[in-house]
Design a protein around this motif. Structure first.
Motif, PDB file in Angstrom:
ATOM      1  N   PHE A  60       0.849  -0.949  -0.076  1.00 35.55           N
ATOM      2  CA  PHE A  60       0.087   0.034  -0.521  1.00 35.55           C
ATOM      3  C   PHE A  60       0.666   0.980   0.402  1.00 35.55           C
ATOM      4  O   PHE A  60       0.738   2.142  -0.673  1.00 35.55           O
ATOM      5  N   VAL A  61       1.476   1.252   0.712  1.00 37.19           N
ATOM      6  CA  VAL A  61       2.694   2.521   0.877  1.00 37.19           C
ATOM      7  C   VAL A  61       3.755   2.862  -0.442  1.00 37.19           C
ATOM      8  O   VAL A  61       3.771   3.320  -1.035  1.00 37.19           O
ATOM      9  N   ALA A  62       3.694   1.698  -0.856  1.00 34.74           N
ATOM     10  CA  ALA A  62       4.386   1.490  -2.026  1.00 34.74           C
ATOM     11  C   ALA A  62       3.299   2.305  -3.682  1.00 34.74           C
ATOM     12  O   ALA A  62       3.364   2.915  -3.876  1.00 34.74           O
ATOM     13  N   ALA A  63       1.988   1.591  -3.197  1.00 35.32           N
ATOM     14  CA  ALA A  63       1.360   2.251  -4.289  1.00 35.32           C
ATOM     15  C   ALA A  63       1.607   3.684  -4.393  1.00 35.32           C
ATOM     16  O   ALA A  63       0.453   4.614  -5.059  1.00 35.32           O
ATOM     17  N   ALA A  64       0.773   3.786  -2.938  1.00 30.14           N
ATOM     18  CA  ALA A  64       0.780   5.709  -3.089  1.00 30.14           C
ATOM     19  C   ALA A  64       2.230   6.514  -3.252  1.00 30.14           C
ATOM     20  O   ALA A  64       1.438   7.907  -3.338  1.00 30.14           O
ATOM     21  N   SER A  65       2.996   6.338  -3.405  1.00 31.58           N
ATOM     22  CA  SER A  65       4.442   6.522  -3.743  1.00 31.58           C
ATOM     23  C   SER A  65       4.891   6.924  -4.912  1.00 31.58           C
ATOM     24  O   SER A  65       5.443   7.729  -5.180  1.00 31.58           O
TER      25      SER A  65
ATOM     26  N   ILE B  69      -9.278  -0.193   5.540  1.00 28.75           N
ATOM     27  CA  ILE B  69      -8.814   0.896   6.492  1.00 28.75           C
ATOM     28  C   ILE B  69      -9.340   0.163   6.829  1.00 28.75           C
ATOM     29  O   ILE B  69      -7.987  -0.215   8.815  1.00 28.75           O
ATOM     30  N   LEU B  70     -10.067   0.152   7.877  1.00 25.02           N
ATOM     31  CA  LEU B  70     -11.188  -0.544   8.338  1.00 25.02           C
ATOM     32  C   LEU B  70     -10.365  -2.326   9.076  1.00 25.02           C
ATOM     33  O   LEU B  70      -9.919  -2.422  10.768  1.00 25.02           O
ATOM     34  N   THR B  71      -9.654  -3.351   7.814  1.00 24.63           N
ATOM     35  CA  THR B  71      -8.731  -4.598   8.350  1.00 24.63           C
ATOM     36  C   THR B  71      -7.534  -3.902   8.486  1.00 24.63           C
ATOM     37  O   THR B  71      -7.257  -4.369   9.553  1.00 24.63           O
ATOM     38  N   MET B  72      -6.805  -2.981   8.091  1.00 28.30           N
ATOM     39  CA  MET B  72      -5.528  -2.753   8.999  1.00 28.30           C
ATOM     40  C   MET B  72      -5.840  -1.749  10.617  1.00 28.30           C
ATOM     41  O   MET B  72      -5.118  -2.600  11.294  1.00 28.30           O
ATOM     42  N   LEU B  73      -6.582  -1.262  10.575  1.00 25.36           N
ATOM     43  CA  LEU B  73      -6.767  -0.456  11.931  1.00 25.36           C
ATOM     44  C   LEU B  73      -7.227  -1.418  13.146  1.00 25.36           C
ATOM     45  O   LEU B  73      -6.531  -2.048  13.872  1.00 25.36           O
ATOM     46  N   VAL B  74      -8.045  -2.242  12.550  1.00 28.16           N
ATOM     47  CA  VAL B  74      -8.636  -3.427  13.436  1.00 28.16           C
ATOM     48  C   VAL B  74      -8.026  -4.491  13.631  1.00 28.16           C
ATOM     49  O   VAL B  74      -7.486  -5.155  14.557  1.00 28.16           O
ATOM     50  N   ASN B 104       3.982  -2.836  20.574  1.00 28.38           N
ATOM     51  CA  ASN B 104       2.488  -1.358  20.305  1.00 28.38           C
ATOM     52  C   ASN B 104       3.158  -0.842  19.179  1.00 28.38           C
ATOM     53  O   ASN B 104       2.563  -0.212  18.744  1.00 28.38           O
ATOM     54  N   CYS B 105       4.587  -0.349  19.702  1.00 29.98           N
ATOM     55  CA  CYS B 105       4.899   0.223  18.519  1.00 29.98           C
ATOM     56  C   CYS B 105       4.546  -0.061  17.081  1.00 29.98           C
ATOM     57  O   CYS B 105       4.510   0.834  16.256  1.00 29.98           O
ATOM     58  N   LEU B 106       5.086  -1.324  16.561  1.00 32.37           N
ATOM     59  CA  LEU B 106       5.563  -2.066  15.819  1.00 32.37           C
ATOM     60  C   LEU B 106       4.104  -2.026  14.865  1.00 32.37           C
ATOM     61  O   LEU B 106       3.608  -1.756  14.034  1.00 32.37           O
ATOM     62  N   SER B 107       2.879  -2.267  15.567  1.00 33.92           N
ATOM     63  CA  SER B 107       1.739  -2.524  14.985  1.00 33.92           C
ATOM     64  C   SER B 107       0.985  -1.328  14.180  1.00 33.92           C
ATOM     65  O   SER B 107       0.231  -0.633  13.373  1.00 33.92           O
ATOM     66  N   TYR B 108       1.163  -0.315  15.723  1.00 35.69           N
ATOM     67  CA  TYR B 108       0.723   1.203  15.548  1.00 35.69           C
ATOM     68  C   TYR B 108       0.914   1.828  14.441  1.00 35.69           C
ATOM     69  O   TYR B 108       0.127   2.384  13.646  1.00 35.69           O
ATOM     70  N   SER B 109       2.427   1.512  14.547  1.00 36.68           N
ATOM     71  CA  SER B 109       3.109   2.030  13.242  1.00 36.68           C
ATOM     72  C   SER B 109       3.069   1.722  11.678  1.00 36.68           C
ATOM     73  O   SER B 109       2.747   2.367  10.492  1.00 36.68           O
ATOM     74  N   ALA B 110       2.662   0.242  11.847  1.00 36.67           N
ATOM     75  CA  ALA B 110       2.612  -0.518  10.252  1.00 36.67           C
ATOM     76  C   ALA B 110       0.894  -0.516  10.362  1.00 36.67           C
ATOM     77  O   ALA B 110      -0.021   0.412   9.075  1.00 36.67           O
ATOM     78  N   ALA B 112      -1.148   2.501  10.845  1.00 42.59           N
ATOM     79  CA  ALA B 112      -0.684   3.783  10.286  1.00 42.59           C
ATOM     80  C   ALA B 112      -0.077   4.324   9.132  1.00 42.59           C
ATOM     81  O   ALA B 112      -0.882   4.860   8.098  1.00 42.59           O
ATOM     82  N   PHE B 113       1.044   3.804   8.596  1.00 40.08           N
ATOM     83  CA  PHE B 113       1.614   3.611   7.169  1.00 40.08           C
ATOM     84  C   PHE B 113       0.249   3.281   6.266  1.00 40.08           C
ATOM     85  O   PHE B 113       0.351   4.189   5.701  1.00 40.08           O
ATOM     86  N   ALA B 114      -0.543   2.100   6.283  1.00 40.25           N
ATOM     87  CA  ALA B 114      -1.175   1.471   5.905  1.00 40.25           C
ATOM     88  C   ALA B 114      -2.048   2.476   5.431  1.00 40.25           C
ATOM     89  O   ALA B 114      -2.505   3.238   3.811  1.00 40.25           O
ATOM     90  N   ILE B 115      -2.636   3.038   6.980  1.00 41.69           N
ATOM     91  CA  ILE B 115      -3.920   4.201   6.718  1.00 41.69           C
ATOM     92  C   ILE B 115      -3.619   5.146   5.731  1.00 41.69           C
ATOM     93  O   ILE B 115      -4.656   5.940   4.650  1.00 41.69           O
ATOM     94  N   PHE B 116      -2.186   5.775   5.954  1.00 38.80           N
ATOM     95  CA  PHE B 116      -2.210   6.934   5.925  1.00 38.80           C
ATOM     96  C   PHE B 116      -1.539   6.387   4.184  1.00 38.80           C
ATOM     97  O   PHE B 116      -2.066   7.845   2.543  1.00 38.80           O
TER      98      PHE B 116
END
Ligand code: HEM
Lengths: 139, 123
Positions: A60-65, B69-74, B104-110, B112-116
């Motif tokens: 997803f990140v790559a697709a957005a980049s 988005i929801l799948t990544m979040l939940v 926790n850092c890994l999960s919430y960063s991942a 956030a990256f995906a949703i952004f």
């Protein structure tokens, strides 16, 4: 007062007589059973889903980049190695899902007899393989 | 330390802390993930392997984007809580704290990256 063994904060710390502890009993001290094996595999599959999840985040990140980054990530995911990860992860997902549902059923107070649980485990194992094959064929 | 009774020494070491809440959280996220994961497998599986322009066009549609988005979040939320149980079963002390914070850092960063990324594709 005799010196007390130091007590810690997690289960192995209180193991004062060095008896074998769950889950390190399976195989060595305890014959594998449907109950214990399906339980530990729910954990293993749940944890292993991190690999595919992070791969999908990367995609997803790559697709957005942009197109170049996408080509790299997409190339990896659709390579034989990426396919292999996705294939096993699809199975892990269905296995974890079906055995997760068993937890939800248990929590409602149902299916708590050992023979019922074992029957569910056998059916769910077959079900997870069938669902994986279905997804591979359809998608 | 010899003056502390056995009962006092044991108090607080067992369960009965925030286990109920943790368990309920796992149940709620599990139920939410059931439809989400199924829809995600079908939608993501349908577009995976397509060229760049089609992938972008696909995730500009509201339904595939919302499912993702929801799948990544939940999903990552469920993972962070689930992995915590595992860590707590096998480790203790500083190792346990470090691993839980790391997960926790890994999960919430991942997440956030995906949703952004998905929002960026969609907008
Ligand atoms: C349909 C979707 C899912 C359902 C129904 C589900 C259900 C469950 C349930 C009921 C538990 C608690 C098990 C227990 O109390 O021992 C659990 C644990 C867990 N799940 Fe899921 N889950 C789903 C999706 C996922 C996904 C997508 C991931 C990873 C990204 C995941 C990772 C985990 C992990 C790591 C644990 C902890 C394992 C353990 O404590 O042994 N799950 N899941």
């Amino acid at each position: 007062m005799a010196a007390k063994p130091k007590k810690g904060t997690f289960m192995a710390d209180n193991n004062q007589d060095n008896r074998p502890l769950s889950p390190f009993m399976i195989g060595q001290y305890y014959r594998p059973q449907w109950t214990s094996m399906s339980s530990i595999f729910t954990r293993i599959t749940g944890l292993s889903l991190l690999v595919a999840s992070l791969m999908i985040v990367w995609w997803f990140v790559a697709a957005a980049s942009g197109p170049e980054a996408f080509a790299t990530a997409n190339g990896f995911i659709t390579s034989w190695f990426g396919d292999l990860i996705l294939f096993f992860s699809t199975w892990a997902m269905f296995y974890h899902m079906l055995f997760g549902i068993r937890h939800l059923i248990w929590d409602s107070g149902r299916m708590l007899e050992v023979d019922q649980s074992e029957m569910y485990a056998q059916a769910a194992l077959v079900g997870s393989v069938l669902l994986t094959i279905f997804v591979v064929i359809v998608l | 330390m010899g003056f502390i009774t056995d009962r006092k020494r044991a108090a607080g070491l067992g369960s009965a802390k925030t286990g109920t809440e943790h368990h309920w959280h796992m149940m709620v996220t599990s139920v939410a993930l059931l439809p989400l994961v199924l829809m995600f497998i079908l939608s993501f599986g349908a577009i995976l392997g397509s060229p760049y322009s089609e992938v972008i066009a696909y995730y500009q549609r509201p339904f595939p984007a919302m499912i993702a988005i929801l799948t990544m979040l939940v999903g990552f939320n469920h993972f962070a809580h689930g992995a915590r149980s595992t860590i707590e079963d096998y480790t203790g002390g500083l190792t346990r704290k470090g691993l839980i914070i790391g997960v926790n850092c890994l999960s919430y960063s991942a997440a956030a990256f995906a949703i952004f990324a998905i929002v960026r594709i969609a907008l």
